[in-house]
Design an enzyme around this catalytic site. Structure first.
Site: not given
Ligand code: NAD
Ligand code: LMR
Length: 335
Positions: A20, A166, A194
């Site tokens: 969500a 990236d 990352h």
């Molecule tokens: P968000 O807060 O919009 O959504 C995260 C969702 O995870 C929320 O709905 C929350 O309720 C849910 N959640 C939290 N704990 C949970 C659990 N234990 N089990 C299941 N669901 C759970 O965040 P987002 O923008 O969707 O980002 C999610 C993650 O991805 C963040 O940690 C963000 O930093 C990461 N991210 C990583 C990359 C990458 O390149 N690796 C890129 C963008 C974002």
């Molecule tokens: C990104 O690279 O955009 C994600 O990992 C989110 C962040 O925290 O930078």
């Protein structure tokens, strides 16, 4: 994949955590439209959320229903990890707190690391025998290490953390600098974490088949501003948007999985953080960003790439950071 009784392929079960959330909202519709496993492959979505987000998740499921995606055979909503991963061939671990402005991704370890041990155990207990896992929630390399370490029943090669965003960022920067379409930029490897210590390797990348350093003459930019811009792009998006990247992250999830399940074109590679087996002197067991080639099931780290002194220093810095993160979460890693 076995054909089902009506002659179509049997559906593949895809689990998405944090469904969500922001990334979920961009990702699920594209998976259901066929952008993950192809336009002939039916899908069952198994969506995990925490209890307070279940109502919002129901809304997302209503919208998925309202799209009438022919490939979407069922949607399961749950707050129980074992149920979410039951029979799943792909587990996309997105659910985790994103960072806010001024934070490093590693600042999220305190909040997010505890999510991944139990999820690793739940995957080992209930997922399909062919399961593969991509960790997106940050800090994704170390979260993946935690989940993987808690699921020793699953081969370490089945675990991936996402460095593809990236790679894509680096490709676009190089294309813009060279004045070419992004599709001709290849061999863009992301080494390490990352995080802001990652090393985006322009030196070994190519533009229209030629070494990038032969095409782009501004080597000062390639060795400085280019690297820094990729390293800090996540923070720049947070500053501009007020929240972290979502649509581009979802797109990178699709690209990551496609590059695992599709044979890598001859001579090219893609970026994934995979278990280190000691390649390039990286400590064994770290979940480390490498250039990787796949044959659609097995993958290998690309061997024989050369790094100058600056690249070696940068890769060492990112390695040290991952070793330090591993140390910080050692209580979550079974002995
Ligand atoms: P968000 O807060 O919009 O959504 C995260 C969702 O995870 C929320 O709905 C929350 O309720 C849910 N959640 C939290 N704990 C949970 C659990 N234990 N089990 C299941 N669901 C759970 O965040 P987002 O923008 O969707 O980002 C999610 C993650 O991805 C963040 O940690 C963000 O930093 C990461 N991210 C990583 C990359 C990458 O390149 N690796 C890129 C963008 C974002
Ligand atoms: C990104 O690279 O955009 C994600 O990992 C989110 C962040 O925290 O930078």
């Amino acid at each position: 994949m076995m054909p089902s009784t009506d002659g179509t392929k049997a559906p593949v079960q895809v689990a998405v955590t944090g469904a969500a959330g922001q990334i979920g909202y961009s990702l699920l519709f594209r998976i259901a439209a066929g952008d993950l496993l192809g336009d002939q492959q039916p899908i069952i979505l198994r969506l995990l959320e925490i209890e307070p987000a279940m109502k919002a998740l129901e809304g997302v499921a209503m919208e998925l229903d309202d799209c009438a995606f022919p490939l979407l055979h069922d949607i399961i909503l749950t707050s129980k990890a074992e149920k979410a991963f039951d029979g799943a061939s792909w587990c996309l671990l997105v659910g985790a707190v994103p960072r806010k402005q001024g934070m490093e991704r590693s600042d999220l370890l305190n909040v997010n690391a505890g999510i991944f041990g139990p999820q690793g155990k739940a995957i080992a207990a209930t997922a399909a025998t062919d399961v593969r896992i991509l960790v997106v929630g940050n800090p994704c390399n170390t979260n993946c290490l935690i989940a993987r370490s808690n699921a020793p029943e699953i081969a370490p090669e089945r675990w991936f953390a996402m460095t593809r965003l990236d790679e894509n960022r680096g490709k676009t920067l190089l294309a813009n600098k060279a004045g070419v379409p992004v599709g001709v930029v290849t061999n863009m490897g992301i080494w390490g974490n990352h995080s802001t210590t990652q090393y985006p390797d322009a030196r070994n990348s190519k533009i229209a088949g030629l070494p990038t350093f032969d095409v782009i003459k501004d080597h000062g930019w390639l060795k400085g501003k280019f690297i820094e811009t990729v390293q800090k792009r996540g923070a720049a998006v947070i500053e501009a948007r007020g929240s972290s990247s979502a649509a581009s992250a979802a797109n990178a999830v699709l690209d990551s999985v496609k590059s695992i399940v599709t044979p890598t074109p001859w001579g090219d590679w893609h970026s994934l953080a995979v278990v280190s087996k000691g390649e390039y002197g990286i400590p064994e067991g770290l979940q480390f960003g490498f250039p990787v080639r796949s044959d659609s099931w097995n993958w290998e780290v690309v061997q024989g790439l050369e790094h100058d002194g600056d690249a070696q220093d940068r890769i060492k810095k990112s390695t040290d950071e991952l070793v330090q993160e591993r140390e910080l979460v050692k209580a979550l890693l079974p002995a």
